[in-house]
Scaffold this motif. Structure first.
Motif, short mmCIF file in Angstrom:
data_model
loop_
_atom_site.label_atom_id
_atom_site.label_comp_id
_atom_site.label_asym_id
_atom_site.label_seq_id
_atom_site.Cartn_x
_atom_site.Cartn_y
_atom_site.Cartn_z
N MET A 111 -4.56 14.98 1.36
CA MET A 111 -5.14 13.64 1.50
C MET A 111 -4.17 12.56 1.02
O MET A 111 -4.22 11.43 1.47
CB MET A 111 -6.43 13.54 0.70
CG MET A 111 -7.60 14.29 1.32
SD MET A 111 -9.04 14.25 0.24
CE MET A 111 -10.12 15.39 1.11
N GLY A 112 -3.26 12.93 0.11
CA GLY A 112 -2.27 11.96 -0.35
C GLY A 112 -1.38 11.47 0.77
O GLY A 112 -0.76 10.42 0.66
N ASP A 126 -6.25 20.91 0.89
CA ASP A 126 -6.81 19.78 1.65
C ASP A 126 -6.77 18.51 0.83
O ASP A 126 -6.39 17.45 1.32
CB ASP A 126 -8.27 20.09 1.98
CG ASP A 126 -8.45 20.43 3.44
OD1 ASP A 126 -7.41 20.57 4.11
OD2 ASP A 126 -9.60 20.56 3.88
N ARG A 145 0.81 -1.23 0.00
CA ARG A 145 0.00 0.00 0.00
C ARG A 145 0.84 1.26 0.00
O ARG A 145 0.53 2.22 -0.70
CB ARG A 145 -0.90 0.03 1.23
CG ARG A 145 -2.03 -0.95 1.19
CD ARG A 145 -3.35 -0.27 0.92
NE ARG A 145 -4.42 -1.22 1.00
CZ ARG A 145 -5.06 -1.72 -0.06
NH1 ARG A 145 -4.73 -1.32 -1.26
NH2 ARG A 145 -6.02 -2.60 0.07
N LEU A 161 0.26 8.77 7.24
CA LEU A 161 -0.08 9.16 8.61
C LEU A 161 -0.71 8.00 9.36
O LEU A 161 -0.50 7.83 10.55
CB LEU A 161 -1.08 10.32 8.59
CG LEU A 161 -0.51 11.72 8.44
CD1 LEU A 161 -1.64 12.70 8.20
CD2 LEU A 161 0.25 12.10 9.69
N GLY A 162 -1.49 7.20 8.65
CA GLY A 162 -2.16 6.08 9.30
C GLY A 162 -3.38 6.55 10.07
O GLY A 162 -3.75 7.73 10.04
N TRP A 163 -4.00 5.62 10.79
CA TRP A 163 -5.23 5.93 11.52
C TRP A 163 -4.96 6.95 12.62
O TRP A 163 -3.90 6.98 13.21
CB TRP A 163 -5.81 4.67 12.14
CG TRP A 163 -6.39 3.75 11.12
CD1 TRP A 163 -5.70 2.82 10.40
CD2 TRP A 163 -7.74 3.70 10.67
NE1 TRP A 163 -6.55 2.20 9.53
CE2 TRP A 163 -7.81 2.70 9.68
CE3 TRP A 163 -8.90 4.40 11.01
CZ2 TRP A 163 -8.99 2.40 9.03
CZ3 TRP A 163 -10.07 4.09 10.37
CH2 TRP A 163 -10.11 3.09 9.38
N LEU A 164 -5.96 7.76 12.87
CA LEU A 164 -6.05 8.66 14.02
C LEU A 164 -5.09 9.86 14.01
O LEU A 164 -5.42 10.90 14.52
CB LEU A 164 -5.85 7.90 15.34
CG LEU A 164 -6.85 6.77 15.59
CD1 LEU A 164 -6.56 6.10 16.93
CD2 LEU A 164 -8.28 7.28 15.56
N ARG A 165 -3.90 9.72 13.39
CA ARG A 165 -3.00 10.87 13.46
C ARG A 165 -3.44 11.99 12.54
O ARG A 165 -3.95 11.76 11.46
CB ARG A 165 -1.58 10.43 13.12
CG ARG A 165 -0.86 9.90 14.35
CD ARG A 165 0.59 9.57 14.07
NE ARG A 165 1.29 10.66 13.41
CZ ARG A 165 2.28 10.48 12.56
NH1 ARG A 165 2.67 9.26 12.26
NH2 ARG A 165 2.90 11.50 12.01
N ARG A 166 -3.25 13.22 13.01
CA ARG A 166 -3.65 14.39 12.23
C ARG A 166 -2.46 14.93 11.46
O ARG A 166 -1.33 14.85 11.94
CB ARG A 166 -4.14 15.50 13.18
CG ARG A 166 -5.38 15.19 13.95
CD ARG A 166 -6.56 15.16 13.02
NE ARG A 166 -7.76 14.75 13.72
CZ ARG A 166 -8.51 15.57 14.43
NH1 ARG A 166 -8.16 16.82 14.55
NH2 ARG A 166 -9.59 15.13 15.02
N TYR A 223 -2.47 10.92 3.90
CA TYR A 223 -3.24 10.23 4.94
C TYR A 223 -2.78 8.79 5.14
O TYR A 223 -2.79 8.27 6.24
CB TYR A 223 -4.74 10.23 4.60
CG TYR A 223 -5.44 11.55 4.82
CD1 TYR A 223 -4.74 12.69 5.15
CD2 TYR A 223 -6.83 11.64 4.70
CE1 TYR A 223 -5.39 13.89 5.34
CE2 TYR A 223 -7.49 12.83 4.89
CZ TYR A 223 -6.77 13.96 5.20
OH TYR A 223 -7.43 15.13 5.39
N GLY A 224 -2.40 8.14 4.02
CA GLY A 224 -1.97 6.75 4.13
C GLY A 224 -0.74 6.63 5.00
O GLY A 224 -0.67 5.77 5.88
#
Ligand SMILES: Nc1ncnc2c1ncn2[C@@H]1O[C@H](COP(=O)(O)OP(=O)(O)OP(=O)(O)O)[C@@H](O)[C@H]1O
Ligand SMILES: [Mg+2]
Lengths: 251, 501
Positions: free
Chosen positions: A100-101, A96, A74, A106-111, A103-104
């Motif tokens: 979004m590119g 924004d 991934r 960063l993983g879950w929950l992290r901002r 976000y992967g």
């Protein structure tokens, strides 16, 4: 070439309601090439990309990315979907969307934080849309929307990119910008698979080409496989000027 | 639930004192107000994402079909030995959540089958599940308090009826035994009934016994004057607990998964490609919607609850094009609509007018046959307020408001007329026919405008020092020249050329 290919597809079949959209596809994309996927409407080009990314179920076959399963790879893949695939009225801005590119990674929950904002800023500048950063995305032209998607793919910093018709409905300037970007990516050793519609420019822009019409008609270095005969077999002889096209391209 | 309520009470008592709390919650009106605000807050958060996913009607379907989940769970509980079928059982919530998810899945399956179009699939699934629920309610639960009218319409006013008292202090049970100093002894006849004689009969035999022995709850003990201090009690409507929990749950979900929800809504393909599981998140969202709808049943009923989900986010979307702002504005707007809607139900329209006066006025002018009482359902009044806010936002929105676009249109027309006039002067000044073309009193003939309009445009241009007149003929000033050149350049570049009239 004994190194692991960037993308290795074997015996891939995808069907919608038991009507095959892709039939027994074998495809190898070596690392570091720009490859065009060419074929008529409904040939299964989008389906190929989506199946390669595990976004739709396969009826049969396997997909390996750098020798790994798609799920494990991934972080290595980047995806630029067809522009019509999202709702451009969505209340969000260009920066924004580009972020979004990330976000992967960063993983879950992290901002997203300062590092992500910086990376986004750089990508926006590189693609030449920094002045549009805070625009709502419906206020963009078609070419600007495409650039936004490209900037988003860029921040993903993937090793293999899949782009679905990035050249659709863009002007000459944006087309140049995209080509420059593709060449930069190749210079950095990235692999890019591009669904492409303009038959004329294939030999200029791409090292390799896959001719697809449900089945793979031919795949390999552009100079070898981009022939009148293969194009005829792909498009069923329905494309006017195929002969001229390939003559120009292959002196 | 009871433990949670105790916790909530503990927290609440840190910000207010007991007397005030009891005054607030003990009043059915203020409880209704708080519940309404909580429903609005809780629903607006997932509602924003539903709206963005174009799932407004799905919400409506879910808010009805969860009823089937509740009924089935209830019947299952009643059938299982050892479990008590209770309308407040948390298992019912689970049933509701499952039914909500089932609605979405079933609709999706029918859609994919290609038999019917999207909205029709919803139209098939939702009445089916709802009808089964209604039949089950009326056939199988005759003896239970589960009234389909109450479920469909709901009424915030009654949430207060379902409340619990919590004891905080001096809550001990009192147990009076015969040797307790508070025990009172009495005498009773042991053989009177047997011999059919009165207590005064010499044959009657007596024994002493304890009159007030036994167990007392704290409240009973206080009433019987067995203790010197009254227990400290808090009155707490159940609906407030459940709505507060749901509101917090929704808030936590959206705060935690904001980024994932955003990408999963905007571009599910990328979200999936990045491993962010948009399908799973979507299911979670549907579960929350189902739970929220169930919790809101008592208060607003299943018909109106969709308004709480959809209207405040739609209003917020008119006011902003940033998701984060919408997520902030929507719950705030919802709460505001609840507060004003509550007042409205009592006849006060935004503090501007009294419905009673309005109705009296109408009665006088068109005749309402004496229909002048204004006393209406609180939830319906809240929905009307939400709609009113929506209309206001639509008219005044800085983004795509009616008023703004009218003003912009007017400004564009004015600007264009000015440029037209400047262009005309530019074109003719210094030529042979300048004197006739640019004579002030004949200008309107050349432009084909009314004299009044021509005068107005000229006046604006003069005020901004763009034209001047010399011997009754117009001339561009230096600024006017620049303005004309800028406008020409803009049009030459294919830039925005405003539409004329
Ligand atoms: N979700 C779907 N459900 C059913 N059929 C589908 C679906 N997606 C694609 N198809 C079918 O699969 C075939 C291949 O579609 P695909 O979108 O991959 O074509 P394409 O080569 O990308 O075409 P285009 O050049 O128009 O983008 C088409 O016949 C299409 O109708
Ligand atoms: Mg396609």
């Amino acid at each position: 070439m004994n190194q692991t290919p960037a993308l290795h597809i074997e015996d891939l079949t995808v069907a919608f309601d038991s009507r095959p959209a892709l039939w027994d596809v074998d495809l190898v994309v070596p690392e570091g090439v720009l490859m065009a996927v060419v074929g008529p409407n409904g040939a299964g080009k989008t389906t190929l990309v989506r199946a390669a990314l595990d976004l739709i179920p396969r009826a049969a076959g396997s997909v390996r990315i750098f020798g790994e399963s798609v799920a494990r790879a991934r972080g290595l893949t980047g995806y630029v979907p067809q522009r019509s695939s999202v709702d451009w009225d969505f209340p969000t801005t260009v920066q924004d969307v580009v972020m979004m590119g990330l976000y992967g990674r960063l993983g879950w929950l992290r901002r997203p934080g300062a590092a992500e904002r910086l990376r986004t800023r750089q990508a926006l500048e590189q693609i030449g849309i920094a002045d549009l950063a805070t625009r709502q995305i419906s206020q963009l032209s078609g070419g600007q929307q495409q650039r936004t998607f490209l900037a988003r793919a860029l921040v993903q910093d993937a090793r293999v990119y899949f782009m679905d018709e990035p050249f659709a409905a863009v002007d000459a300037i944006t087309e140049r910008a995209i080509v420059t970007l593709l060449q930069e990516l190749r210079a950095r050793g990235r692999t890019v698979v591009v669904v492409h519609h303009d038959l004329q420019s294939v030999p200029d822009y791409f090292d390799q080409v896959t001719l697809l019409n449900v089945e793979v008609i031919a795949s390999g270095p552009t100079a070898e496989v981009y022939s009148e005969d293969n194009l005829r077999r792909t498009f069923g002889g329905r494309v006017a000027g195929i002969a001229r096209l390939t003559e120009e391209a292959l002196p | 639930m009871a433990i949670l309520e105790a916790l909530l009470i503990d927290l609440t008592l840190r910000v207010t004192d007991l007397q005030r709390l009891n005054a607030i919650l003990g009043d059915p009106q203020t409880s209704a107000l708080i519940t309404g605000a909580l429903v609005a807050f809780a629903a607006a958060l997932p509602g924003t994402f539903l709206l963005l996913r174009k799932l407004a009607m799905t919400t409506d379907a879910i808010s009805h079909t969860v009823l089937l989940g509740i009924v089935l769970a209830f019947l299952l509980l009643a059938a299982l030995p050892g479990l008590e079928a209770d309308l407040n059982s948390p298992w019912l919530i689970l049933g509701a959540a499952l039914a909500g998810v089932a609605t979405v899945l079933l609709t999706g399956a029918i859609q994919r089958s290609g038999l019917v179009k999207e909205d029709a699939a919803l139209g098939l699934v939702f009445p089916l599940l709802f009808a089964i629920a209604i039949i089950l309610i009326s056939r199988l639960t005759d003896d239970v308090h589960l009234d389909s009218d109450a479920v469909i319409l709901g009424e915030i006013g009654v949430v207060w009826a379902d409340a619990r008292s919590h004891c905080l202090q001096d809550c001990d049970e009192v147990h009076i035994t015969p040797d307790d100093p508070r025990a009172e002894t009495g005498r009773r006849c042991t053989n009177c009934a047997e011999l059919d004689i009165g207590p005064r009969d010499p044959a009657a035999e007596f024994e002493e016994y304890c009159v007030n022995c036994g167990r007392y709850t704290a409240a009973e003990a206080w009433r019987a004057r067995l203790v010197s201090r009254a227990p400290t009690q808090v009155f707490w409507p159940r609906a407030i607990t459940s709505m507060l929990l749901v509101a917090l749950l929704n808030l936590a979900f959206i705060l935690l998964f904001y980024k994932e929800l955003k990408l999963g809504t905007f571009d599910p393909a990328l979200a999936a490609a990045l491993g962010l599981r948009p399908a799973l998140l979507n299911t979670a969202l549907m579960v929350l919607v189902s739970i929220t709808a169930v919790a809101a049943f008592d208060a607003v009923g299943s018909v109106l609850v969709v308004a709480f989900f959809i209207i405040p986010p739609a209003t917020a979307w008119l006011l902003s094009d940033r998701l984060a702002h919408i997520l902030l504005l929507a719950p705030l707007g919802g709460v505001l609509a609840s507060l004003t809607g509550y007042e409205f139900s009592r006849g006060n329209l935004l503090g501007i007018a009294q419905m009673r006066d309005l109705l009296l006025l109408l009665d006088k002018t068109i005749g309402l046959d004496g229909f002048i009482e204004w006393n209406t359902s609180i939830s319906a009044a809240i929905v009307l307020m939400m709609f009113l806010f929506f209309l206001l936002a639509w008219v005044f929105s800085p983004r795509q408001g009616l008023l703004l676009s009218l003003l912009q249109h007017r400004a564009r027309r004015q600007h264009f007329a000015e440029q037209l006039l400047l262009g005309h002067v530019h074109h003719h000044q210094g030529t042979a026919e300048a004197a006739s073309e640019l004579a002030q009193d004949r200008l309107h003939l050349h432009l084909g405008w009314t004299p009044r309009r021509t005068q107005r445009v000229l006046m604006r241009l003069r005020l901004r020092d763009l034209v001047a007149s010399e011997d009754g003929a117009l001339q561009l000033t230096a600024r006017g020249e620049r303005s004309v050149r800028r406008f020409m350049a803009l049009r030459g570049a294919g830039g925005a050329s405003p539409a004329g009239d």
